[in-house]
Motif scaffolding. Structure first.
Motif, short mmCIF file in Angstrom:
data_model
loop_
_atom_site.label_atom_id
_atom_site.label_comp_id
_atom_site.label_asym_id
_atom_site.label_seq_id
_atom_site.Cartn_x
_atom_site.Cartn_y
_atom_site.Cartn_z
N PRO A 73 0.82 -1.22 0.00
CA PRO A 73 0.00 0.00 0.00
C PRO A 73 0.85 1.26 0.00
O PRO A 73 2.01 1.25 0.42
CB PRO A 73 -0.81 -0.12 1.29
N HIS A 74 0.26 2.34 -0.47
CA HIS A 74 0.96 3.63 -0.49
C HIS A 74 1.07 4.20 0.92
O HIS A 74 0.08 4.33 1.63
CB HIS A 74 0.23 4.62 -1.38
N VAL A 75 2.29 4.51 1.30
CA VAL A 75 2.56 5.21 2.56
C VAL A 75 3.57 6.31 2.23
O VAL A 75 4.64 6.01 1.69
CB VAL A 75 3.14 4.27 3.64
N PRO A 76 3.22 7.56 2.51
CA PRO A 76 4.16 8.65 2.19
C PRO A 76 5.53 8.42 2.83
O PRO A 76 5.63 8.05 4.00
CB PRO A 76 3.47 9.89 2.76
N ASP A 77 6.56 8.63 2.03
CA ASP A 77 7.95 8.52 2.47
C ASP A 77 8.23 7.14 3.07
O ASP A 77 8.88 7.00 4.11
CB ASP A 77 8.27 9.60 3.49
N ARG A 78 7.77 6.09 2.38
CA ARG A 78 7.98 4.72 2.84
C ARG A 78 9.47 4.40 2.89
O ARG A 78 10.22 4.72 1.96
CB ARG A 78 7.26 3.74 1.92
N PRO A 79 9.95 3.73 3.94
CA PRO A 79 11.35 3.31 3.98
C PRO A 79 11.63 2.21 2.95
O PRO A 79 10.71 1.50 2.52
CB PRO A 79 11.54 2.80 5.40
N PHE A 80 12.88 2.07 2.59
CA PHE A 80 13.24 1.10 1.54
C PHE A 80 14.70 0.72 1.67
O PHE A 80 15.47 1.33 2.43
CB PHE A 80 12.98 1.72 0.16
N GLN A 81 15.08 -0.29 0.90
CA GLN A 81 16.47 -0.69 0.76
C GLN A 81 16.80 -0.86 -0.72
O GLN A 81 15.93 -1.22 -1.52
CB GLN A 81 16.74 -2.02 1.49
N ILE A 82 18.06 -0.60 -1.07
CA ILE A 82 18.56 -0.89 -2.41
C ILE A 82 18.99 -2.35 -2.44
O ILE A 82 19.61 -2.85 -1.49
CB ILE A 82 19.74 0.02 -2.78
N VAL A 83 18.66 -3.05 -3.52
CA VAL A 83 19.02 -4.46 -3.67
C VAL A 83 19.92 -4.62 -4.89
O VAL A 83 19.59 -4.12 -5.98
CB VAL A 83 17.76 -5.34 -3.84
N PHE A 84 21.05 -5.30 -4.70
CA PHE A 84 21.94 -5.64 -5.81
C PHE A 84 21.81 -7.14 -6.11
O PHE A 84 21.67 -7.95 -5.19
CB PHE A 84 23.40 -5.38 -5.45
N ILE A 85 21.89 -7.49 -7.39
CA ILE A 85 22.05 -8.90 -7.78
C ILE A 85 23.17 -8.97 -8.81
O ILE A 85 23.66 -7.94 -9.28
CB ILE A 85 20.76 -9.51 -8.34
N ASP A 86 23.55 -10.18 -9.19
CA ASP A 86 24.56 -10.44 -10.22
C ASP A 86 25.92 -9.90 -9.80
O ASP A 86 26.28 -8.76 -10.06
CB ASP A 86 24.15 -9.84 -11.57
N PHE A 87 26.71 -10.77 -9.16
CA PHE A 87 27.99 -10.37 -8.58
C PHE A 87 29.19 -10.91 -9.36
O PHE A 87 30.29 -11.00 -8.83
CB PHE A 87 28.05 -10.83 -7.12
N GLY A 88 28.94 -11.26 -10.63
CA GLY A 88 30.04 -11.77 -11.45
C GLY A 88 31.04 -10.69 -11.80
O GLY A 88 32.22 -10.97 -12.01
N MET A 89 30.56 -9.43 -11.89
CA MET A 89 31.45 -8.32 -12.24
C MET A 89 31.64 -7.44 -11.01
O MET A 89 30.91 -6.48 -10.79
CB MET A 89 30.86 -7.52 -13.41
#
Length: 416
Positions: free
Chosen positions: A324-340
């Motif tokens: 659901p929409h929540v103003p200024d929702r917290p988040f995390q950045i996600v990385f995948i693919d670690f070959g490079m």
């Protein structure tokens, strides 16, 4: 000087000769066109016979894109690599190569399953509780499928394309030959270290076939950011991984370029950009181990529950869950693919610090010396001219900034 079209890659490398000849012939035709239009007809009395150079190179880029889509393999990666090298090619040409990562057809399911079973030495039903027949995504060297582990967890397995070793060596042999021809084109070889370029491209491509190294890279990056809540990295399931199969936690949250969904759940795009930038600066200047393949398919945004949702018993959201929409929702950045992943060597660390100091103090000489110390300039580079260029850039852009993040985003549509 005419190139040696009879050149052969080293005997010890297993290659597909038919494929090698076809790729080599494509590059040889480009070489002949360049020799004719840009060298032989590049004379004052003959130039008016030449068609516009930009249109010719755009047509070459379109033909290469078609060949890459048809043949796959390293040609896809080369197109992706060149599509961001605006120091080598005009923007109009790089745009013709953009989007190649979305043009890779998947391998037949039976071939993928046969490779996994050969890798583990037992039927796939004994390895995974469930294996999705539809690929989650297909790239130039591998493709991904959702699975359910025997322990009951959902995961994603990344599987090398069957026969990719031969394709990689074949394409790299043809590409190396093409770059040797390019060295004869002085306008390019004086601007770019082509030997270093092809060596780096070949080394990085071969490393992407090493899933054990990729698992180690993921572990090192996770250790570097173990106490940093801004970054979320998938767990590696080593007991379900092997030489050609890598099992990872499913972290297919919101693609970083899915701006509409990011805003729909209440996450600030400006904060996503700031957080991604900060993470990369930390990799470059603090941990000295950098994820160097940040294309949109490798970056996701993970929405987190707000305080009210946590009090209501919501502990998190899974990939694909409605949020659901929540103003200024917290988040995390996600990385995948670690070959490079690339370590930052000590010499380059010092040069980077010198560059930042030079930038902060408007010292063009210090910036150019940072380039020299980093070893990024070709022999004979005009250092005085480089200083003048940086001084001109300082005069033009120093102190320039956008008034607000909303104004910045409105003036830069398509950018976070």
């Amino acid at each position: 000087m005419q190139p040696d079209t009879s050149s052969r890659p080293a005997e010890k490398q297993q290659i597909d000769l038919r494929r090698y000849r076809r790729v080599r012939w494509f590059f040889f035709k480009i070489f002949l066109q360049t020799l004719w239009w840009d060298i032989l007809l590049n004379r004052p009395a003959l130039r008016w016979f030449r068609p516009p150079a930009l249109a010719r190179w755009q047509a070459i880029a379109r033909r290469f894109r078609s060949l890459a889509v048809e043949m796959g393999g390293v040609l896809i990666k080369l197109g992706q690599f060149l599509s961001v090298r605006v120091d080598i090619l005009p923007v109009e040409v790089t745009q013709e190569l953009a989007g190649l990562q979305d043009k890779v057809p998947p391998e037949p399911l039976e071939d993928v399953i046969a490779q996994i079973e050969a890798d583990f030495g037992r039927p796939i039903a004994e390895i995974f509780e469930w294996f999705s027949p539809e690929p989650l995504g297909a790239a130039s060297l591998a493709q991904a499928h959702r699975v359910r582990l025997r322990s009951g967890e959902g995961a994603v397995v990344k599987v090398l394309r069957p026969g990719i070793d031969v394709l990689v060596e074949t394409d790299l042999a043809a590409i190396s030959l093409a770059f040797r021809w390019l060295r004869l084109y002085r306008r390019l070889s004086h601007r770019v270290n082509l030997d270093w370029l092809v060596e780096e491209f070949s080394t990085v491509t071969r490393r992407e076939l090493d899933f054990e190294r990729e698992a180690e890279n993921a572990g090192r990056l996770a250790a570097d950011f173990k106490n940093d809540p801004r970054l979320y990295l998938p767990e590696v399931y080593r007991e379900y991984s092997s030489a050609r199969t890598l099992a990872l936690e499913d972290v297919g949250y919101i693609r970083i370029t899915d701006f509409e969904t990011i805003e729909d759940v209440g996450i600030s795009r400006a904060k996503v950009a700031d957080q991604l930038y900060t993470i990369y600066m930390q990799q470059v200047f603090e941990t000295f181990f950098v994820h160097v393949d940040p294309h949109p398919g490798n970056l996701f945004v993970r929405p987190l529950p707000c305080e009210d949702e946590i009090r209501a018993g919501i502990t998190g959201f899974g990939p694909g869950d409605p949020v659901p929409h929540v103003p200024d929702r917290p988040f995390q950045i996600v990385f995948i693919d670690f070959g490079m992943m690339a370590p930052v060597p000590a010499r380059l660390r010092a040069a980077l610090r010198e560059y930042v100091v030079g930038l902060g103090t408007r010292d063009a000489y210090k910036i150019v010396q940072a380039f020299v110390n980093a070893g990024t300039l070709l022999p004979g580079a005009d250092l005085k001219r480089l200083e003048e260029v940086h001084e001109a850039l300082f005069e033009r852009f120093w102190g320039w900034a956008w008034g607000s993040s909303e104004q910045w985003r409105s003036e830069r549509p398509g950018i976070l």
